[in-house]
Design a protein around this motif. Sequence first.
Motif, PDB file in Angstrom:
ATOM      1  N   GLY A  55     -20.785-107.363   9.080  1.00 49.63           N
ATOM      2  CA  GLY A  55     -22.234-107.407   8.963  1.00 49.63           C
ATOM      3  C   GLY A  55     -22.878-106.071   8.702  1.00 49.63           C
ATOM      4  O   GLY A  55     -24.096-105.921   8.841  1.00 49.63           O
ATOM      5  N   GLU A  56     -22.075-105.080   8.308  1.00 51.73           N
ATOM      6  CA  GLU A  56     -22.608-103.741   8.070  1.00 51.73           C
ATOM      7  C   GLU A  56     -23.263-103.622   6.693  1.00 51.73           C
ATOM      8  O   GLU A  56     -24.023-102.687   6.435  1.00 51.73           O
ATOM      9  N   ILE A  57     -22.936-104.536   5.775  1.00 55.42           N
ATOM     10  CA  ILE A  57     -23.622-104.629   4.494  1.00 55.42           C
ATOM     11  C   ILE A  57     -23.999-106.090   4.282  1.00 55.42           C
ATOM     12  O   ILE A  57     -23.409-106.991   4.886  1.00 55.42           O
ATOM     13  N   THR A  58     -24.973-106.315   3.422  1.00 51.34           N
ATOM     14  CA  THR A  58     -25.469-107.675   3.214  1.00 51.34           C
ATOM     15  C   THR A  58     -24.568-108.456   2.258  1.00 51.34           C
ATOM     16  O   THR A  58     -23.723-107.880   1.554  1.00 51.34           O
ATOM     17  N   GLU A  59     -24.790-109.757   2.223  1.00 50.34           N
ATOM     18  CA  GLU A  59     -24.084-110.624   1.275  1.00 50.34           C
ATOM     19  C   GLU A  59     -24.330-110.162  -0.156  1.00 50.34           C
ATOM     20  O   GLU A  59     -23.425-110.123  -0.986  1.00 50.34           O
ATOM     21  N   GLN A  60     -25.589-109.799  -0.451  1.00 49.47           N
ATOM     22  CA  GLN A  60     -25.942-109.351  -1.797  1.00 49.47           C
ATOM     23  C   GLN A  60     -25.216-108.052  -2.144  1.00 49.47           C
ATOM     24  O   GLN A  60     -24.703-107.897  -3.264  1.00 49.47           O
ATOM     25  N   GLN A  61     -25.170-107.113  -1.210  1.00 46.37           N
ATOM     26  CA  GLN A  61     -24.480-105.846  -1.477  1.00 46.37           C
ATOM     27  C   GLN A  61     -22.987-106.071  -1.730  1.00 46.37           C
ATOM     28  O   GLN A  61     -22.407-105.453  -2.624  1.00 46.37           O
ATOM     29  N   TYR A  62     -22.390-106.947  -0.937  1.00 47.13           N
ATOM     30  CA  TYR A  62     -20.966-107.229  -1.134  1.00 47.13           C
ATOM     31  C   TYR A  62     -20.731-107.925  -2.473  1.00 47.13           C
ATOM     32  O   TYR A  62     -19.812-107.572  -3.218  1.00 47.13           O
ATOM     33  N   GLY A  63     -21.598-108.877  -2.807  1.00 43.86           N
ATOM     34  CA  GLY A  63     -21.463-109.562  -4.088  1.00 43.86           C
ATOM     35  C   GLY A  63     -21.612-108.610  -5.261  1.00 43.86           C
ATOM     36  O   GLY A  63     -20.876-108.704  -6.256  1.00 43.86           O
ATOM     37  N   ASP A  64     -22.552-107.682  -5.165  1.00 43.58           N
ATOM     38  CA  ASP A  64     -22.739-106.691  -6.237  1.00 43.58           C
ATOM     39  C   ASP A  64     -21.501-105.811  -6.375  1.00 43.58           C
ATOM     40  O   ASP A  64     -21.090-105.468  -7.502  1.00 43.58           O
ATOM     41  N   PHE A  65     -20.910-105.430  -5.241  1.00 50.27           N
ATOM     42  CA  PHE A  65     -19.704-104.607  -5.281  1.00 50.27           C
ATOM     43  C   PHE A  65     -18.567-105.352  -5.983  1.00 50.27           C
ATOM     44  O   PHE A  65     -17.871-104.783  -6.844  1.00 50.27           O
ATOM     45  N   VAL A  66     -18.375-106.606  -5.632  1.00 52.40           N
ATOM     46  CA  VAL A  66     -17.314-107.400  -6.259  1.00 52.40           C
ATOM     47  C   VAL A  66     -17.553-107.509  -7.760  1.00 52.40           C
ATOM     48  O   VAL A  66     -16.630-107.349  -8.572  1.00 52.40           O
ATOM     49  N   PHE A  67     -18.795-107.742  -8.161  1.00 58.35           N
ATOM     50  CA  PHE A  67     -19.110-107.842  -9.587  1.00 58.35           C
ATOM     51  C   PHE A  67     -18.834-106.515 -10.307  1.00 58.35           C
ATOM     52  O   PHE A  67     -18.375-106.506 -11.453  1.00 58.35           O
ATOM     53  N   ASP A  68     -19.116-105.400  -9.646  1.00 56.91           N
ATOM     54  CA  ASP A  68     -18.822-104.094 -10.253  1.00 56.91           C
ATOM     55  C   ASP A  68     -17.316-103.932 -10.480  1.00 56.91           C
ATOM     56  O   ASP A  68     -16.889-103.401 -11.523  1.00 56.91           O
ATOM     57  N   GLU A  69     -16.513-104.357  -9.501  1.00 61.14           N
ATOM     58  CA  GLU A  69     -15.060-104.286  -9.657  1.00 61.14           C
ATOM     59  C   GLU A  69     -14.592-105.184 -10.798  1.00 61.14           C
ATOM     60  O   GLU A  69     -13.722-104.806 -11.585  1.00 61.14           O
ATOM     61  N   ILE A  70     -15.155-106.376 -10.882  1.00 63.48           N
ATOM     62  CA  ILE A  70     -14.789-107.290 -11.968  1.00 63.48           C
ATOM     63  C   ILE A  70     -15.097-106.650 -13.313  1.00 63.48           C
ATOM     64  O   ILE A  70     -14.262-106.661 -14.225  1.00 63.48           O
ATOM     65  N   LYS A  71     -16.289-106.086 -13.439  1.00 61.72           N
ATOM     66  CA  LYS A  71     -16.674-105.475 -14.722  1.00 61.72           C
ATOM     67  C   LYS A  71     -15.744-104.315 -15.081  1.00 61.72           C
ATOM     68  O   LYS A  71     -15.335-104.158 -16.245  1.00 61.72           O
ATOM     69  N   GLN A  72     -15.425-103.494 -14.085  1.00 57.23           N
ATOM     70  CA  GLN A  72     -14.534-102.361 -14.348  1.00 57.23           C
ATOM     71  C   GLN A  72     -13.210-102.844 -14.937  1.00 57.23           C
ATOM     72  O   GLN A  72     -12.708-102.279 -15.911  1.00 57.23           O
ATOM     73  N   TRP A  73     -12.653-103.924 -14.357  1.00 58.13           N
ATOM     74  CA  TRP A  73     -11.336-104.371 -14.805  1.00 58.13           C
ATOM     75  C   TRP A  73     -11.385-105.250 -16.056  1.00 58.13           C
ATOM     76  O   TRP A  73     -10.401-105.325 -16.789  1.00 58.13           O
ATOM     77  N   VAL A  74     -12.508-105.848 -16.318  1.00 53.79           N
ATOM     78  CA  VAL A  74     -12.666-106.495 -17.624  1.00 53.79           C
ATOM     79  C   VAL A  74     -12.669-105.425 -18.710  1.00 53.79           C
ATOM     80  O   VAL A  74     -12.022-105.570 -19.763  1.00 53.79           O
ATOM     81  N   ASP A  75     -13.366-104.334 -18.456  1.00 54.79           N
ATOM     82  CA  ASP A  75     -13.384-103.225 -19.422  1.00 54.79           C
ATOM     83  C   ASP A  75     -11.980-102.648 -19.616  1.00 54.79           C
ATOM     84  O   ASP A  75     -11.580-102.318 -20.749  1.00 54.79           O
ATOM     85  N   ILE A  76     -11.225-102.513 -18.524  1.00 55.44           N
ATOM     86  CA  ILE A  76      -9.854-101.997 -18.631  1.00 55.44           C
ATOM     87  C   ILE A  76      -8.992-102.934 -19.457  1.00 55.44           C
ATOM     88  O   ILE A  76      -8.199-102.494 -20.320  1.00 55.44           O
ATOM     89  N   GLN A  77      -9.129-104.231 -19.239  1.00 54.90           N
ATOM     90  CA  GLN A  77      -8.334-105.198 -20.008  1.00 54.90           C
ATOM     91  C   GLN A  77      -8.705-105.144 -21.492  1.00 54.90           C
ATOM     92  O   GLN A  77      -7.835-105.275 -22.364  1.00 54.90           O
ATOM     93  N   GLU A  78      -9.995-104.964 -21.766  1.00 56.06           N
ATOM     94  CA  GLU A  78     -10.429-104.812 -23.167  1.00 56.06           C
ATOM     95  C   GLU A  78      -9.768-103.587 -23.801  1.00 56.06           C
ATOM     96  O   GLU A  78      -9.257-103.637 -24.923  1.00 56.06           O
ATOM     97  N   LYS A  79      -9.768-102.493 -23.051  1.00 56.94           N
ATOM     98  CA  LYS A  79      -9.211-101.241 -23.571  1.00 56.94           C
ATOM     99  C   LYS A  79      -7.706-101.354 -23.801  1.00 56.94           C
ATOM    100  O   LYS A  79      -7.182-100.874 -24.817  1.00 56.94           O
ATOM    101  N   ILE A  80      -7.013-101.973 -22.862  1.00 61.59           N
ATOM    102  CA  ILE A  80      -5.562-102.138 -23.007  1.00 61.59           C
ATOM    103  C   ILE A  80      -5.244-103.060 -24.178  1.00 61.59           C
ATOM    104  O   ILE A  80      -4.275-102.840 -24.905  1.00 61.59           O
ATOM    105  N   GLY A  81      -6.055-104.110 -24.352  1.00 60.69           N
ATOM    106  CA  GLY A  81      -5.845-105.025 -25.459  1.00 60.69           C
ATOM    107  C   GLY A  81      -5.193-106.339 -25.089  1.00 60.69           C
ATOM    108  O   GLY A  81      -4.590-107.002 -25.942  1.00 60.69           O
ATOM    109  N   LEU A  82      -5.317-106.742 -23.822  1.00 61.04           N
ATOM    110  CA  LEU A  82      -4.769-108.035 -23.415  1.00 61.04           C
ATOM    111  C   LEU A  82      -5.457-109.161 -24.172  1.00 61.04           C
ATOM    112  O   LEU A  82      -6.601-109.027 -24.620  1.00 61.04           O
ATOM    113  N   ASP A  83      -4.763-110.272 -24.297  1.00 64.06           N
ATOM    114  CA  ASP A  83      -5.303-111.411 -25.052  1.00 64.06           C
ATOM    115  C   ASP A  83      -6.039-112.410 -24.176  1.00 64.06           C
ATOM    116  O   ASP A  83      -6.984-113.050 -24.618  1.00 64.06           O
TER     117      ASP A  83
END
Length: 765
Positions: A455-483
Amino acid sequence: MTVISSTIGYPYIGENREWKRALESFWAGKTSEEQLLQVTKDIRLSRLQKQKESGIDLIPVGDFTLYDRVLDTAVMFGMIPERYGWNGGQVPLSTYFSMARGNASTVACEMTKWFDTNYHYIVPEYEGRKLAVTENKPLIEYREAKQELGIEGKPVLIGPYTFLKLSKGYETKDIPAFLLQLLPLYEKVLVELQAEGVEWIQLDEPILSTSISQDEMKTVHEIYSQLQKAVTQSKLFIQTYFDSVEWYEETIALPVDGIGLDFVHGLKNNQKSLEAHGFPADKVFGAGVIDGRNIWRANLQNKLALLDTLQQHVSVENLWIQPSCSLQHVPVTIASEQKLDSTIKTALAFADEKIVEVATLVKAVREGADAIVHELRESVDACEQLAQLPARNRQDVLQAVNNIGNVPSKRPTPFAERRVKQEEAFNLPLLPTTTIGSFPQTPEVRATRTKWRKGEITEQQYGDFVFDEIKQWVDIQEKIGLDVFVHGEFERTDMVEYFGEKLDGYVFTEKAWVVSYGSRCVKPPIIYGDIAFVEPMTVKESVYAQSLTDKPMKGMLTGPVTMLNWSFVRDDLSLKDVTYQIALALRKEIEALEAAGIHMIQVDEPALREGLPLKKDEWNEYLDWAVNAFRISTATVQDTTQIHTHMCYCDFNHFIDSISALDADVISIETSRSHGELVHAFNTFHYDKGIGLGVYDIHSPRVPSIEEMVEIIEKGLEVLDVKQFWINPDCGLKTRKKEETVASLENMLTATKKVREQLTAVSSN
C-alpha cells in the motif's frame, strides 16, 4: 524394540529461504565459498535439530544439497563430463555449479522432472570414463550431525538402480559395464559408513514404483545381493515413494533389512499387496502414512485406522511410521503464515507440522489412542470444518463439470485449413521468431510490486509502472527485430499465482516456498474450493501492448493442467474434475482476449508431462482428460486466432501423439540442454503443426553463441518442414538479466537470419 518415528527427507531451503539467498549471493560474487558453506551448515544443523526436538527417532542425514541430490551423487562418483575439464581429485564448487548452471564457455547438464513432481534434477551423463569416489558425502554429514548435535543419523543415498535409470549416455547393452563401475563405488561408500558405526542406511529407490520390467527387477535383486555381501553390520533400508511398487513380492524379497512403502499415493495397491502376500517378519516395515507431497492436515483418526490394518500383517516391533516421501516437496512451517483464513490455516500441515503428526501417531501406537485424544479431536474437526466451507460446495461450478460432456472440446476447422487462414492473417516470414512470454523481473520490478502490495504506492502508480516496463520491452523487441511479440508479464509474480489470485477457489500463502530447480523457489497457490472465473485477468496489459506495435502480440495464459500440477490441490475431488473447473474458467479468459483483438494466444502447459502417472497402464486415462481440458479451454476461438502452447524439460518422445492431440497451432518445447535429442521423435512421428524447439537454455547465466544456435536450428530442420519451424528460447526470460537477455536474443535473430539466407540460397539453386 517398539514402533519408531522416521523421516525420509526434510526441506533444505530454511524457513525464510536462507539457502536460496546464500547461493545467489555466492553466485553473484558477493560472498565467499567459505561464507556459503558456513551458512548452509547452519541451515543443515537447524533442520536436524528441529526434527530431533519434534520427537523423530530416526533422522535422515545426507539429504541436504547445494543444488540437487542427483547431481551430488554424480559428483560423489566422479561422473563428470569431460567438457568441464575436471581431472580427478576433489571436485571444486566451480565445477559442481557449472554442471548445474553452465558457464561462459560450457553448457550445463540436462535438467528434467523428478518423477511426477514439479522438482527438476540434473541428469547425470555417463561417458564410459573410469569412475571413483571423490568424497563420501553421507559420511561427512553423518559425522557432522553426531559431533555437533549428538544425533545418530540415518545416512541417505539415491539408490543405485534409480541413479542408473535417471542417468543418460548409455544404451541397454552398456548397463552391465555401467553397473560394473557403479557398484564398487556404492560398496565403498556403504563400507565406510559401516566402519563409522552407522546402524541404518537408507537407499532411495523410487524407480521401483514405476513400470519397470520383471527382468529389471531381477537386476535390482542382483545389485542388492552384492551390496548386502559387502555390508554385514550396518542395515540397509530401501525407500520407495510416489506410488505403489510395481513388483511387490520381488521387492519385499530383496536382501535388505527394511522396505519403505508409500501408503498415501500408493495406498490402494500397496495395501492390497500387503494383505495378499504379507511382509517378511525379519524386515522393518516403513509405513509412509503422512502425505509428504500435499499440504493438508491428516485426519489422525483415519490414519490410526490405517495403521491398525497394517499391524494385522506387520508386528509393531518392526514398524516405522513416516511420511510417504521426502518433505522437500512441501513448505517448511505453517507458523510463518499470518494472513490465512483460520479455517483454512487450521486444515494445513507443512513439514514441521507433518513431523509432529508422525510423532503423534507413534505415541498413539505405543500408548494407545487415549494418549492423543486432544490431537485426534483437533484433526477431525479441522478436516470437517474445511469440508463444510461454502467455497467447496458451489453448485454452479459442480454442475458445469457434471455437464462437461456437452461442452465443445474440438475446434471445428482442421489445422490444415486453419493454417492457411492464419498465414494470410499474420504474413510471417520463414522461421518466425518470438519469445516464450516473460522478460527480466528486475529488482526494480520486484521492489515496486512489493510497495504496491504494502500500500505504499497506489493502484494507478503501479499500473503506470507496469505499462512503462511493457513499453520499454516492446521497443526492445522492435529494435531486435522479433516477428511476434510478448508484453513481458511484469505484472505477474508467478505464472500460476497470478491467475489463481484472480479466480475464485484459490488461497495464497506468504512464505510457503518449495524448490523447483536450483535456487528457484516457488510458492504454489492452494486450491481449496471450487474454481470459477470472476473477471478478465490479462486483457488490459495485452491490449495496451498490442497498441504499441503492428507486430502480432501474444496473449499469455497458464493452461489448466499446469494450474493444477503447480498448485497444492484439494484432496476431496478427483484431479480430473478440478482441472475441468479450471479449464472452464480459462475458456472465458481466452474468449475475452479474442474479443479484445488479441489473435495469438499462448496457453502454456509446461507441467503436462509431470502429471503423467508413474504406471504406464494409467497414462492413457490421464492424457485423455488432460488433453481434453486444454481443448475445452481453447476450442471456441476463431480459425484465424492462433493458439500457442509451451512445455518444459522432459521426455516427450513417449507421448508426442498426445501433444499433437492438443490441437495447438504452435507448440514450443525446451530442448537445448538435451542437445536436440527430441528431434529424433519426429523421425517416427509426423508432426504437422507449428513447433519451436528452444534454441538456447535460459536457465544458464551465459550468452549463447550464434554458431550453437545455428546448429540447433539446422538439426531441427533435418526432421521438420521449414514452414512449421519457429525460433524461440527454451523458456521464459523472467530470471535473466536485461543485458544477457538482449544479447542472447540478438544472437538468436542473427542465427535465424543466417539459416534463412542458407535456405534462400539453396532454393535459388
